[in-house]
Motif scaffolding. Structure first.
Motif, PDB file in Angstrom:
ATOM      1  N   THR A  11     -26.156  27.629  48.547  1.00 60.00           N
ATOM      2  CA  THR A  11     -27.498  27.600  49.111  1.00 60.00           C
ATOM      3  C   THR A  11     -28.159  28.957  48.865  1.00 60.00           C
ATOM      4  N   ILE A  12     -29.398  28.934  48.456  1.00 55.19           N
ATOM      5  CA  ILE A  12     -30.143  30.169  48.195  1.00 55.19           C
ATOM      6  C   ILE A  12     -30.732  30.635  49.516  1.00 55.19           C
ATOM      7  N   ALA A  13     -30.373  31.841  49.929  1.00 54.21           N
ATOM      8  CA  ALA A  13     -30.774  32.357  51.232  1.00 54.21           C
ATOM      9  C   ALA A  13     -31.790  33.480  51.102  1.00 54.21           C
ATOM     10  N   HIS A  14     -32.854  33.400  51.910  1.00 50.82           N
ATOM     11  CA  HIS A  14     -33.806  34.507  52.008  1.00 50.82           C
ATOM     12  C   HIS A  14     -33.138  35.561  52.878  1.00 50.82           C
ATOM     13  N   VAL A  15     -32.949  36.758  52.335  1.00 50.82           N
ATOM     14  CA  VAL A  15     -32.181  37.773  53.055  1.00 50.82           C
ATOM     15  C   VAL A  15     -32.994  38.980  53.476  1.00 50.82           C
ATOM     16  N   GLY A  16     -34.288  39.005  53.168  1.00 51.84           N
ATOM     17  CA  GLY A  16     -35.079  40.127  53.643  1.00 51.84           C
ATOM     18  C   GLY A  16     -36.413  40.245  52.942  1.00 51.84           C
ATOM     19  N   THR A  17     -37.319  40.954  53.629  1.00 47.30           N
ATOM     20  CA  THR A  17     -38.634  41.250  53.086  1.00 47.30           C
ATOM     21  C   THR A  17     -38.922  42.722  53.378  1.00 47.30           C
ATOM     22  N   LEU A  18     -39.392  43.429  52.366  1.00 44.49           N
ATOM     23  CA  LEU A  18     -39.756  44.837  52.534  1.00 44.49           C
ATOM     24  C   LEU A  18     -40.898  45.142  51.590  1.00 44.49           C
ATOM     25  N   ALA A  19     -41.990  45.663  52.126  1.00 41.38           N
ATOM     26  CA  ALA A  19     -43.144  46.063  51.322  1.00 41.38           C
ATOM     27  C   ALA A  19     -43.595  44.937  50.386  1.00 41.38           C
ATOM     28  N   ARG A  22     -39.579  40.139  48.479  1.00 41.64           N
ATOM     29  CA  ARG A  22     -38.590  39.281  49.130  1.00 41.64           C
ATOM     30  C   ARG A  22     -37.298  39.322  48.343  1.00 41.64           C
ATOM     31  N   ALA A  23     -36.199  39.172  49.071  1.00 39.62           N
ATOM     32  CA  ALA A  23     -34.884  39.141  48.433  1.00 39.62           C
ATOM     33  C   ALA A  23     -34.219  37.813  48.757  1.00 39.62           C
ATOM     34  N   TYR A  24     -33.630  37.205  47.722  1.00 35.34           N
ATOM     35  CA  TYR A  24     -32.869  35.969  47.865  1.00 35.34           C
ATOM     36  C   TYR A  24     -31.465  36.219  47.338  1.00 35.34           C
ATOM     37  N   ARG A  25     -30.478  35.665  48.052  1.00 37.24           N
ATOM     38  CA  ARG A  25     -29.081  35.821  47.630  1.00 37.24           C
ATOM     39  C   ARG A  25     -28.477  34.448  47.395  1.00 37.24           C
ATOM     40  N   VAL A  38     -25.076  37.252  44.029  1.00 36.90           N
ATOM     41  CA  VAL A  38     -26.148  37.853  43.244  1.00 36.90           C
ATOM     42  C   VAL A  38     -27.429  37.767  44.064  1.00 36.90           C
ATOM     43  N   SER A  39     -28.202  38.846  44.085  1.00 38.15           N
ATOM     44  CA  SER A  39     -29.492  38.857  44.773  1.00 38.15           C
ATOM     45  C   SER A  39     -30.609  39.064  43.759  1.00 38.15           C
ATOM     46  N   VAL A  41     -34.804  40.200  43.710  1.00 38.88           N
ATOM     47  CA  VAL A  41     -35.879  40.806  44.488  1.00 38.88           C
ATOM     48  C   VAL A  41     -37.169  40.707  43.689  1.00 38.88           C
ATOM     49  N   GLY A  42     -38.219  40.166  44.315  1.00 38.61           N
ATOM     50  CA  GLY A  42     -39.524  40.038  43.677  1.00 38.61           C
ATOM     51  C   GLY A  42     -40.551  39.668  44.724  1.00 38.61           C
ATOM     52  N   THR A  43     -41.756  39.326  44.288  1.00 44.04           N
ATOM     53  CA  THR A  43     -42.832  38.948  45.194  1.00 44.04           C
ATOM     54  C   THR A  43     -43.019  37.445  45.120  1.00 44.04           C
ATOM     55  N   ASP A  44     -42.894  36.753  46.271  1.00 41.90           N
ATOM     56  CA  ASP A  44     -43.033  35.296  46.304  1.00 41.90           C
ATOM     57  C   ASP A  44     -44.326  34.853  45.638  1.00 41.90           C
ATOM     58  N   GLY A  45     -44.203  33.847  44.791  1.00 47.72           N
ATOM     59  CA  GLY A  45     -45.366  33.260  44.155  1.00 47.72           C
ATOM     60  C   GLY A  45     -45.936  34.082  43.011  1.00 47.72           C
TER      61      GLY A  45
END
Length: 81
Positions: A11-19, A22-25, A38-39, A41-45
């Motif tokens: 399952t792909i998990a949202h693990v955090g948002t900063l500035a 978003r990070a997905y693991r 593996v994670s 990190v990028g900007t949603d959309g």
């Protein structure tokens, strides 16, 4: 031509948002190899920069991330498809 091997994804998990990033693991398992976390990190959309963070902490910028569509959980699935 070699056959493409598709890994098994957890399952792909949202693990955090900063500035606004978003990070997905996801746990990734290729046949005959151990499962690795593996994670991404990028900007949603967004179609901008995406960084892949490997289980050992190494980081790699994804080349042309827009070819996988807008960043988010589906982006991660398309990356491994």
């Amino acid at each position: 031509m070699a056959e493409r091997v598709t890994p098994k994804l957890s399952t792909i998990a949202h693990v955090g948002t900063l500035a606004n990033q978003r990070a997905y693991r996801v746990n990734v398992t290729y046949p005959g190899e151990p499962t690795r976390s593996v994670s991404f990190v990028g900007t949603d959309g967004d179609y901008g920069t995406v960084v892949m963070v490997m289980h050992d902490g190494s980081q790699h910028r994804v080349t042309d991330p827009g070819r996988f569509g807008a960043f988010g959980p589906e982006w991660v699935r398309r990356f491994y498809a």
